[in-house]
Each structure stands twice: as C-alpha cells, then as structure tokens.
Design a protein around this motif. Structure first.
Motif, PDB file in Angstrom:
ATOM      1  N   ALA A   2       5.795   4.081   1.789  1.00  0.00           N
ATOM      2  CA  ALA A   2       6.403   5.235   2.436  1.00  0.00           C
ATOM      3  C   ALA A   2       7.221   4.811   3.642  1.00  0.00           C
ATOM      4  N   ALA A   3       6.700   3.859   4.431  1.00  0.00           N
ATOM      5  CA  ALA A   3       7.433   3.370   5.600  1.00  0.00           C
ATOM      6  C   ALA A   3       8.710   2.668   5.175  1.00  0.00           C
ATOM      7  N   THR A  39       0.859  -1.183   0.000  1.00  0.00           N
ATOM      8  CA  THR A  39       0.000   0.000   0.000  1.00  0.00           C
ATOM      9  C   THR A  39       0.898   1.236   0.000  1.00  0.00           C
ATOM     10  N   ALA A  40       0.305   2.373  -0.187  1.00  0.00           N
ATOM     11  CA  ALA A  40       1.082   3.609  -0.207  1.00  0.00           C
ATOM     12  C   ALA A  40       1.753   3.846   1.139  1.00  0.00           C
ATOM     13  N   ILE A  41       1.080   3.496   2.215  1.00  0.00           N
ATOM     14  CA  ILE A  41       1.641   3.690   3.555  1.00  0.00           C
ATOM     15  C   ILE A  41       2.825   2.758   3.763  1.00  0.00           C
ATOM     16  N   ASP A  42       2.683   1.501   3.318  1.00  0.00           N
ATOM     17  CA  ASP A  42       3.777   0.541   3.446  1.00  0.00           C
ATOM     18  C   ASP A  42       4.982   1.001   2.633  1.00  0.00           C
ATOM     19  N   LYS A  74      10.424   3.261   2.446  1.00  0.00           N
ATOM     20  CA  LYS A  74      11.351   4.272   1.955  1.00  0.00           C
ATOM     21  C   LYS A  74      12.030   5.003   3.116  1.00  0.00           C
TER      22      LYS A  74
END
Length: 113
Positions: free
Chosen positions: A16-17, A11-14, A19
């Motif tokens: 970002a985390a 997901t986008a949150i995963d 990165k």
C-alpha cells in the motif's frame, strides 16, 4: 505464495505504501503540465453543469409528482367517501337504479337457465 523470509516479499502495508508513493510521483509529474483552460473547455464545463442541474431538477420534480409529494393536501378539505355519498342524493339514486337493474338481470338469467 512467497515466503516471509524472501527479501522480495511485500507485506500488505508495504504494498500500500509503495502504491501511494507511486501515485504521488505520478501526480507530481502531471503537475508540470500547463494548467490553463482554453475557452472550449470552460464553455463545456459550464454547459455540463447547467444541463446536469436541469436534468436533476426535472427528475426530482417527476419523482415528486409521481409520489404525490408535490400535492398540497392541507389547502383542500378532507373529503371521505362517507361524506360524499351522504351529501349527494342523486348519486344514491343512480346507485339504487343500477343495483335494481343488476337484480332484474340476474333473476332473468336464473329463470332462463
């Protein structure tokens, strides 16, 4: 596009985390390097700072001069066109002479046409 039931789907949150953790790992790896500054780097840093400040102050002074913000108008009395023309009879005399010459020239052009 991968489907959500795929185990490799992020997901986008995963993402970002992941990165952020990658960047943290990179910065910690870089912290093991020698952090001392040699004399050349120190002099370059000081020279860049001084030059940057000098250029910025010059640019700001130029903009102030071009926009007339640096001019102090409160020190000088306000002189308008009306007061200048009324207080200078010599100027009025010259203006009347020019106007008469223009009228004579246009009258001569009309008669010659």
């Amino acid at each position: 596009m991968p489907k959500p039931d795929n185990p490799n789907y992020l997901t986008a949150i995963d993402a970002a985390a992941l990165k952020i953790s990658h960047l943290n790992a990179k910065s910690q790896a870089g912290s093991k390097r020698n952090k001392t500054m040699n004399m050349n780097q120190l002099i370059d840093m000081i020279v860049r700072t001084v030059v940057r400040r000098a250029v910025n102050s010059g640019v700001n002074a130029g903009f102030d001069a071009m926009s007339n913000l640096g001019r102090k108008t409160s020190d000088k009395p306000q002189v308008t066109e009306q007061t200048t023309r009324e207080s200078d009879p010599e100027r009025e005399k010259l203006r009347a002479m020019r106007q008469a010459r223009r009228a004579a020239r246009s009258a001569q052009n009309i008669t010659n046409s």
